[in-house]
Design an enzyme around this catalytic site. Structure first.
Site, mmCIF file in Angstrom:
data_model
loop_
_atom_site.group_PDB
_atom_site.id
_atom_site.type_symbol
_atom_site.label_atom_id
_atom_site.label_comp_id
_atom_site.label_asym_id
_atom_site.label_seq_id
_atom_site.Cartn_x
_atom_site.Cartn_y
_atom_site.Cartn_z
ATOM 1 C CB THR A 41 14.275 15.883 32.539
ATOM 2 O OG1 THR A 41 13.090 16.095 32.387
ATOM 3 C CG2 THR A 41 14.752 15.486 33.819
ATOM 4 C CG ASP A 42 17.020 14.052 27.991
ATOM 5 O OD1 ASP A 42 15.812 13.478 28.485
ATOM 6 O OD2 ASP A 42 17.931 13.506 27.741
ATOM 7 C CD GLN A 43 11.972 16.015 22.916
ATOM 8 O OE1 GLN A 43 12.209 15.055 22.259
ATOM 9 N NE2 GLN A 43 10.977 17.169 22.547
ATOM 10 C CG MET A 44 14.511 10.158 25.642
ATOM 11 S SD MET A 44 15.977 9.274 24.930
ATOM 12 C CE MET A 44 17.467 10.359 25.444
#
Length: 131
Positions: A41-44
């Site tokens: 995943t990304d930071q979100m």
């Protein structure tokens, strides 16, 4: 928020006419479960788009196992499936720690190619699928 993705994945099958590979077209769907890991995943907390292709590969690899078609064994026998095309339509995103169900089926096949179709869904509470 993930819900569904479809990809037509076309594989070339070496060893034309080899009866050891007998993929059958039809509506049989096999399901593989994947839990979204933080690294995907990304930071979100949203899954990076290329990871869906990795999960489709997992679905393809697992598809034949119940029938005795173990991909690694086929490769040792000289039978390989090379991906020559992948089409994906992203509808929603999967998120960290969600369980994604990869539904895999063979859309068409012949002696030289196999086309897999995939649908990826997140099943929420009470069996409701998020699309």
């Amino acid at each position: 928020e993930v819900e569904r993705e479809r990809a037509g994945k076309t594989g070339q099958v070496s060893g034309e006419g080899d009866s050891r590979v007998a993929f059958v077209e039809g509506t049989m769907v096999r399901e593989t479960k994947v839990r979204v890991r933080y690294a995907e995943t990304d930071q979100m907390g949203v899954v990076y788009h290329a990871n869906y292709l990795v999960w489709m590969e997992l679905g393809r690899t697992e598809y034949g196992k119940p029938d005795g078609f173990v991909y690694s064994e086929l490769e040792r026998e000289g039978i390989v499936m090379t991906v020559v095309e992948a089409n994906v339509r992203y509808l929603n995103a999967a998120r960290y720690d969600e369980e994604v169900t990869v539904r895999t089926r063979i859309a068409e096949s012949n002696a030289r190619r196999v086309v897999f179709h995939y649908e990826l869904v997140v099943v929420e509470g009470e069996g409701k699928e998020r699309r």
